[in-house]
Design a protein around this motif. Structure first.
Motif: not given
Length: 282
Positions: A142-147, A182-186
């Motif tokens: 998930s992008g959340e964990l990596l971010v 999405d916000q994780f990209l930002c």
């Protein structure tokens, strides 16, 4: 069979009571014990059925080994990693007003926790990749964990690890969701900007300006996504985050001879902040 006796009645043998009430039982052959040759036949049947039972048991064991890993453990790992990253960032935030010696010890503790948690995440993702060919199970990609990992590493000053986390996020983002806006990209772009800003600190002159220009380019890309009409107003908080990151990048340029390079990013940021504030006033 057990013959029931009424209270107070004279006691008689149970067998005699049974025969007295059901005299036909004595002539039935199906209630007699098996003959010796019948018992041997039963034992032979059991021995013949043993290989078949073993085969079925082995098939069940093989099927059990092929079952997927229970979802409870990876989900618990996902929550544990989130908690550890948040705890590491909390240690850094709470160490700002402490005594210098205590502050240094707490910062070291936070950095060690961040490194350990990032290593756990890498190991879990590698195991998921070996098991199923991808890391989409249980949110391990998930992008959340990596971010969260990238932001935690950047806050602890582990910029090499932060760069690795951000690069891994962009690889997975392009492979799994075709570059979702999405916000994780930002937030991943903010981490890239912080990494480039750290690389620009020892540089002077044109090299330093070039490196900082690359850093605020990531911030402006994130601002473009945050201020898009489809993402308003739920991504307004990213505008304020961009202001904090951009200020750290351009602050060394606010001097004679170099301030002109900071005009464009500051103007873009001011326009975004005014748009957000105007909508809040309305």
């Amino acid at each position: 069979l057990v013959a029931a006796r009424r209270p107070g009645a004279p006691h008689r043998c149970q067998a005699s009571v049974v025969l007295h009430r059901w005299p036909n039982l004595a002539s039935r052959t199906d209630l007699q014990p098996p003959a010796p040759h019948q018992g041997a036949q039963l034992q032979t049947t059991k021995r013949q059925a043993a290989p078949e039972l073993d085969r079925r048991a082995n098939a069940c064991r093989r099927t059990h080994r092929q079952l997927p890993v229970p979802q409870r453990k990876p989900r618990m790992l996902h929550r544990t990693l989130r908690h550890d990253f948040a705890e590491s960032e909390g240690l850094v935030d709470n160490s700002r007003n402490l005594d210098p010696i205590v502050k240094r010890e707490q910062r070291q503790k936070a950095a060690e926790l961040c490194k350990t948690t990032w290593a756990k995440l890498q190991k879990a993702r590698d195991q998921a990749m070996l098991r199923s060919g991808h890391t989409s199970n249980f949110g391990l990609n998930s992008g959340e964990l990596l971010v969260l990992a990238a932001e935690c590493c950047a806050k602890n000053g582990l910029f090499d690890d932060a760069r690795d986390c951000a690069e891994e996020f962009f690889i997975d983002d392009c492979a799994t969701s075709q570059g979702s806006q999405d916000q994780f990209l930002c937030r991943a772009k903010f981490v890239q900007a912080q990494v480039e800003c750290n690389n620009a600190k020892p540089l002077q002159g044109a090299d330093g300006v070039r490196r900082r220009r690359l850093a605020w380019g990531y911030v402006l890309d994130a601002l473009r996504i945050a201020t898009d009409e489809l993402n308003r107003p739920r991504y307004d908080f990213l505008v304020y985050n961009a202001a904090v990151v951009l200020w750290d990048i351009i602050y060394p340029l606010l001097r004679d001879g170099a301030a002109r390079y900071a005009v464009l990013p500051l103007q873009t940021l001011c326009d975004a902040l005014e748009e957000v504030d105007d909508e809040k006033d309305l």
